[in-house]
Design a protein around this motif. Structure first.
Motif, mmCIF file in Angstrom:
data_model
loop_
_atom_site.group_PDB
_atom_site.id
_atom_site.type_symbol
_atom_site.label_atom_id
_atom_site.label_comp_id
_atom_site.label_asym_id
_atom_site.label_seq_id
_atom_site.Cartn_x
_atom_site.Cartn_y
_atom_site.Cartn_z
ATOM 1 N N ILE A 235 0.826 -1.194 0.000
ATOM 2 C CA ILE A 235 0.000 0.000 0.000
ATOM 3 C C ILE A 235 0.869 1.256 0.000
ATOM 4 N N ASN A 236 1.953 1.198 0.788
ATOM 5 C CA ASN A 236 2.857 2.343 0.852
ATOM 6 C C ASN A 236 3.467 2.629 -0.516
ATOM 7 N N GLY A 237 3.838 1.572 -1.239
ATOM 8 C CA GLY A 237 4.460 1.763 -2.538
ATOM 9 C C GLY A 237 3.485 2.213 -3.600
ATOM 10 N N LEU A 238 2.255 1.679 -3.556
ATOM 11 C CA LEU A 238 1.288 1.950 -4.613
ATOM 12 C C LEU A 238 0.434 3.179 -4.358
ATOM 13 N N VAL A 239 0.209 3.512 -3.098
ATOM 14 C CA VAL A 239 -0.728 4.586 -2.786
ATOM 15 C C VAL A 239 -0.057 5.749 -2.049
ATOM 16 N N VAL A 240 0.702 5.437 -1.009
ATOM 17 C CA VAL A 240 1.225 6.478 -0.129
ATOM 18 C C VAL A 240 2.511 7.088 -0.679
ATOM 19 N N ARG A 241 3.487 6.254 -0.994
ATOM 20 C CA ARG A 241 4.789 6.758 -1.419
ATOM 21 C C ARG A 241 4.706 7.401 -2.798
ATOM 22 N N THR A 242 5.376 8.527 -2.959
ATOM 23 C CA THR A 242 5.448 9.180 -4.250
ATOM 24 C C THR A 242 6.841 9.008 -4.829
ATOM 25 N N LEU A 243 6.956 9.178 -6.122
ATOM 26 C CA LEU A 243 8.247 9.052 -6.776
ATOM 27 C C LEU A 243 9.185 10.154 -6.295
ATOM 28 N N PRO A 244 10.463 9.825 -6.063
ATOM 29 C CA PRO A 244 11.424 10.835 -5.611
ATOM 30 C C PRO A 244 11.904 11.708 -6.767
ATOM 31 N N VAL A 245 10.975 12.432 -7.354
ATOM 32 C CA VAL A 245 11.275 13.308 -8.490
ATOM 33 C C VAL A 245 10.626 14.665 -8.232
ATOM 34 N N ASP A 246 10.987 15.654 -9.047
ATOM 35 C CA ASP A 246 10.369 16.973 -8.926
ATOM 36 C C ASP A 246 8.888 16.907 -9.295
ATOM 37 N N ASP A 247 8.043 17.408 -8.408
ATOM 38 C CA ASP A 247 6.602 17.535 -8.659
ATOM 39 C C ASP A 247 5.996 16.242 -9.214
ATOM 40 N N PRO A 248 6.052 15.136 -8.445
ATOM 41 C CA PRO A 248 5.564 13.847 -8.964
ATOM 42 C C PRO A 248 4.080 13.834 -9.306
ATOM 43 N N HIS A 249 3.288 14.688 -8.655
ATOM 44 C CA HIS A 249 1.837 14.680 -8.899
ATOM 45 C C HIS A 249 1.468 15.311 -10.243
ATOM 46 N N SER A 250 2.421 15.952 -10.894
ATOM 47 C CA SER A 250 2.130 16.562 -12.198
ATOM 48 C C SER A 250 2.383 15.586 -13.346
ATOM 49 N N LEU A 251 2.930 14.414 -13.045
ATOM 50 C CA LEU A 251 3.229 13.445 -14.100
ATOM 51 C C LEU A 251 1.954 12.791 -14.611
ATOM 52 N N VAL A 252 1.874 12.596 -15.911
ATOM 53 C CA VAL A 252 0.765 11.872 -16.524
ATOM 54 C C VAL A 252 1.341 10.804 -17.443
ATOM 55 N N ARG A 253 0.582 9.728 -17.620
ATOM 56 C CA ARG A 253 1.017 8.647 -18.491
ATOM 57 C C ARG A 253 0.032 8.534 -19.655
ATOM 58 N N LEU A 254 0.548 8.628 -20.857
ATOM 59 C CA LEU A 254 -0.305 8.553 -22.039
ATOM 60 C C LEU A 254 -0.574 7.097 -22.393
ATOM 61 N N ARG A 255 -1.793 6.839 -22.858
ATOM 62 C CA ARG A 255 -2.173 5.491 -23.271
ATOM 63 C C ARG A 255 -2.810 5.558 -24.656
ATOM 64 N N ARG A 256 -2.699 4.482 -25.391
ATOM 65 C CA ARG A 256 -3.326 4.382 -26.706
ATOM 66 C C ARG A 256 -4.626 3.584 -26.577
ATOM 67 N N VAL A 257 -5.694 4.152 -27.080
ATOM 68 C CA VAL A 257 -7.008 3.517 -26.985
ATOM 69 C C VAL A 257 -7.517 3.211 -28.387
ATOM 70 N N GLY A 258 -8.016 1.989 -28.576
ATOM 71 C CA GLY A 258 -8.594 1.616 -29.856
ATOM 72 C C GLY A 258 -7.857 0.470 -30.519
#
Length: 229
Positions: free
Chosen positions: A40-63
């Motif tokens: 839970i700590n790794g998946l939910v609580v802990r954030t990546l040790p990078v600048d502004d981790p909450h601004s990161l987005v991951r693009l996905r291909r749909v279709g």
């Protein structure tokens, strides 16, 4: 309270079999809770040790994509509105998205490689590796504890082959020798110069729980590393 503890200890010693089961049950319960908390700590609580981790987005291909003949997708394959959704994009599509970007600060691309053969001082081993665009570390704000990270200039077709190594690989294979920077190793029979050692807390954007990949390469090295030349 001390007398109560002594009395309890005498009772437990008289019933050693039952005591062992109680201790075992407690140990199993504590162990299970520790594993659950770590997940839970790794998946939910802990954030990546990078600048502004909450601004990161991951693009996905749909279709549907009828042009695909093989796939190296990793992570979950989800469904969006009944259409398949994958986490990987081709490099030409990444380049088009990056050129057309008007909203995000920038885009980087990266993916884990299959294991690579690494030879250091004529001693070979199989190592894990990650390959990413030259802006990967700078965009994340990741720095090196020794040397430097991979830069945009390293990701050109005419650039000298370079790599960064994880702190764990540096410790295991080089004994934390700071002179590792500038050392030439062979990765899949390709001479590569080590330019830096990453911080121990950085394990990559896709390995919050697991260990960091042993080596990191710029995307420009992909043809050489996968050709075996």
């Amino acid at each position: 309270m001390l007398n109560d503890l002594k009395y309890a200890a005498r009772l437990l010693l008289k019933s050693k079999g039952w005591t062992a089961m109680v201790v075992l049950s407690l140990a199993l319960g504590i162990g299970a809770n520790t594993v659950l908390f770590s997940a839970i700590n790794g998946l939910v609580v802990r954030t990546l040790p990078v600048d502004d981790p909450h601004s990161l987005v991951r693009l996905r291909r749909v279709g549907q994509n009828d042009m695909v003949t093989s796939s190296s997708d990793y992570g979950s394959i989800a469904s969006e509105g009944g259409q398949p959704s994958r986490a990987t994009l081709s490099f030409p599509i990444f380049e088009q998205l990056r050129a057309a970007n008007r909203t995000l600060t920038d885009l980087f691309a990266g993916a884990p490689m299959s294991s690579v053969s690494v030879a250091v001082d004529n001693q070979a081993e199989i190592a894990t590796a990650y390959i990413a665009s030259g802006n990967y570390h700078s965009l994340l704000g990741v720095t090196a504890v020794v040397g430097r990270t991979i830069a945009a200039d390293d990701d050109r077709a005419d650039a000298q082959p370079v790599a960064v190594i994880s702190h764990a690989f540096w410790t295991r294979r080089f004994g934390r020798d700071p002179g590792v920077v500038g050392k030439v190793i062979r990765a899949n029979n390709t001479p590569v110069t080590i330019v830096g050692v990453l911080a121990p807390e950085f394990s990559g954007v896709q390995r919050v729980l697991g260990p960091a990949h042993d080596l990191g390469f710029p995307l420009a090295l992909d043809p050489l590393l996968n050709s075996g030349t």
